[in-house]
Design an enzyme around this catalytic site. Structure first.
Site: not given
Ligand SMILES: *Cc1c(COP(=O)(O)O)cnc(C)c1O
Length: 406
Positions: A74, A153, A181, A201, A203, A242, A328
């Site tokens: 993000t 996504n 993704q 990202s 995660h 930091t 939702c």
């Molecule tokens: C999950 C996702 C984001 C957001 O990533 P974060 O690290 O959670 O801020 C942005 N773009 C796509 C396509 C995503 O799947």
């Protein structure tokens, strides 16, 4: 098998144990600030951050110096889009994107529109694909940025990055891709694909939450960005604050693992996805694949089930952790804007399910999931007069509904 079975890998991925192991020392004895220049604690942290930079660049291409660490995709998207728009204001105020992008792209664009920029959202076809001719036609002398995602996504559709990058180069426009993704799932190479800015990202690639990166091209052309956070001038002034050293170490390790396993995982995940899809089709009629049939993420299957009701469907699948096509929001059940953009009607959007398959998904889990979905849909359809009428060949559009008979 765990209950519920996790099939939501596009929402987030579990942290790989190997990543956790790599991170732990940086929460403990190696706690230094990577900006501390005067002692070994700082040097040790800086060394780890540099290694992570090289690991991220190793996965997406480019040089380690071109990686800017952020708090996630993000933030990376905001930095790329707002940073370019502000920095190149003199050149122009026009940006190009698509309606199927993540909110973390669409909302920064919306903000820029409020501030006087102009945004063109390219039309997408029923698979969520753009047409290169439309992109070529949309580029103007005052266009400063094209932002198109690597992989969607929700529906998994891939954009033709190399062709988009080539076109942008020819027309002298910067190309940003939200590759959150795609990273670690499909081959990416910022140089071969003509990508100037790339967001990712932690995660979504079996790394930690709250860390990500933006690749920023340094030559041919050298991309300049207006920083969105001012402060100590970290990350070459583009992102002060930091550094999240344990998170960055985790992101680097996750990228190295993804790179090593990309080829074999692509084969394995594609096979699992096809296994799920063929079992659903064997057990059910009147189901629809959303997104592109072949140009899609290996681990994504998005399916609409006709003649069932969305909430009932989700309740029938309580043993599966999946995502539904209705977001939702606080007050209402809004169908997904991505499905809307590719022309899926409200009914089918409400009964769409996103199955996200990933590193820890097994064949047994896929088989169990398919069986549960088939059973749930069959049970709901057994109670559905609409399904019965459709089976009897009654054309739904010819039926005169009487409001008094409800
Ligand atoms: C999950 C996702 C984001 C957001 O990533 P974060 O690290 O959670 O801020 C942005 N773009 C796509 C396509 C995503 O799947």
């Amino acid at each position: 098998m765990k209950n519920p079975i996790y099939l939501d890998y596009q929402a987030t991925t579990p942290l790989d144990e190997r990543v956790l192991e790599a991170m732990l020392p940086y929460f403990r004895e190696k706690f230094g600030n990577s900006a501390s220049r005067n002692h070994a604690y700082g040097w040790e942290a800086e060394k780890a951050v540099d290694q992570a930079r090289a690991q991220v660049a190793g996965l997406v291409g480019g040089d380690a110096k071109e990686i800017v660490f952020t708090s996630g995709a993000t933030e990376a998207n905001n930095l790329a889009i707002k940073g370019v728009a502000e920095m190149y204001r003199e050149k122009g105020r026009h940006l190009i994107s698509a309606p199927t992008e993540h909110k973390a792209v669409l909302d920064p664009l919306k903000r820029l529109e409020q501030e006087g920029c102009e945004v063109t959202l390219l039309p997408v076809d029923r698979y969520g694909a753009i047409r290169l001719e439309e992109l070529a036609r949309a580029i103007r002398p005052d266009t400063v940025l094209v932002s198109l995602m690597a992989a969607n996504n929700e529906i998994g559709t891939l954009h033709p990055l190399a062709a988009i990058g080539k076109l942008c180069k020819e027309r002298g426009v910067l190309f940003h891709t939200d590759a959150t993704q795609g990273v670690g799932k499909i081959p990416l190479d910022v140089d071969a694909m003509g990508i100037d800015l790339l967001s990712l990202s932690g995660h979504k690639v079996y790394g930690p939450k709250g860390v990500g990166a933006l690749y920023v091209r340094r030559r041919n052309p050298r991309v300049r960005l207006s920083p969105q956070l001012d402060g100590g001038g970290h990350e070459r002034g583009m992102r002060s604050g930091t550094l999240n050293v344990p998170g960055i170490v985790g992101l680097g390790c996750a990228c190295a693992l993804a790179r090593a396993e990309l080829a074999s995982e692509t084969v394995r995940l594609t096979a699992l996805r096809e296994r799920l899809w063929s079992q659903l089709r064997a057990g059910l009629d009147e189901i629809h694949l959303n997104g592109h049939p072949t140009e899609r993420l290996p681990g994504n299957l998005n399916v609409s089930f006709a003649y069932v009701e969305g909430e009932g469907l989700m309740m029938g699948m309580s043993e599966l952790a999946v995502s539904s096509g209705s977001a939702c929001t606080s007050a209402s059940l809004e169908p997904s804007y991505v499905l809307k953009a590719i022309g899926v009607g409200d009914d089918l959007a409400h009964t769409s399910i996103r199955f996200g398959i990933g590193r820890f998904t097994t064949e047994a889990e896929v088989d169990f999931a398919a069986q549960r979905v088939v059973a749930a849909v069959q049970r709901l359809r057994a109670m559905s007069p609409l399904y019965e009428m459709a089976k009897e060949g009654i054309d739904m559009k010819s039926v005169k509904w009487s409001p008094t008979e409800h």
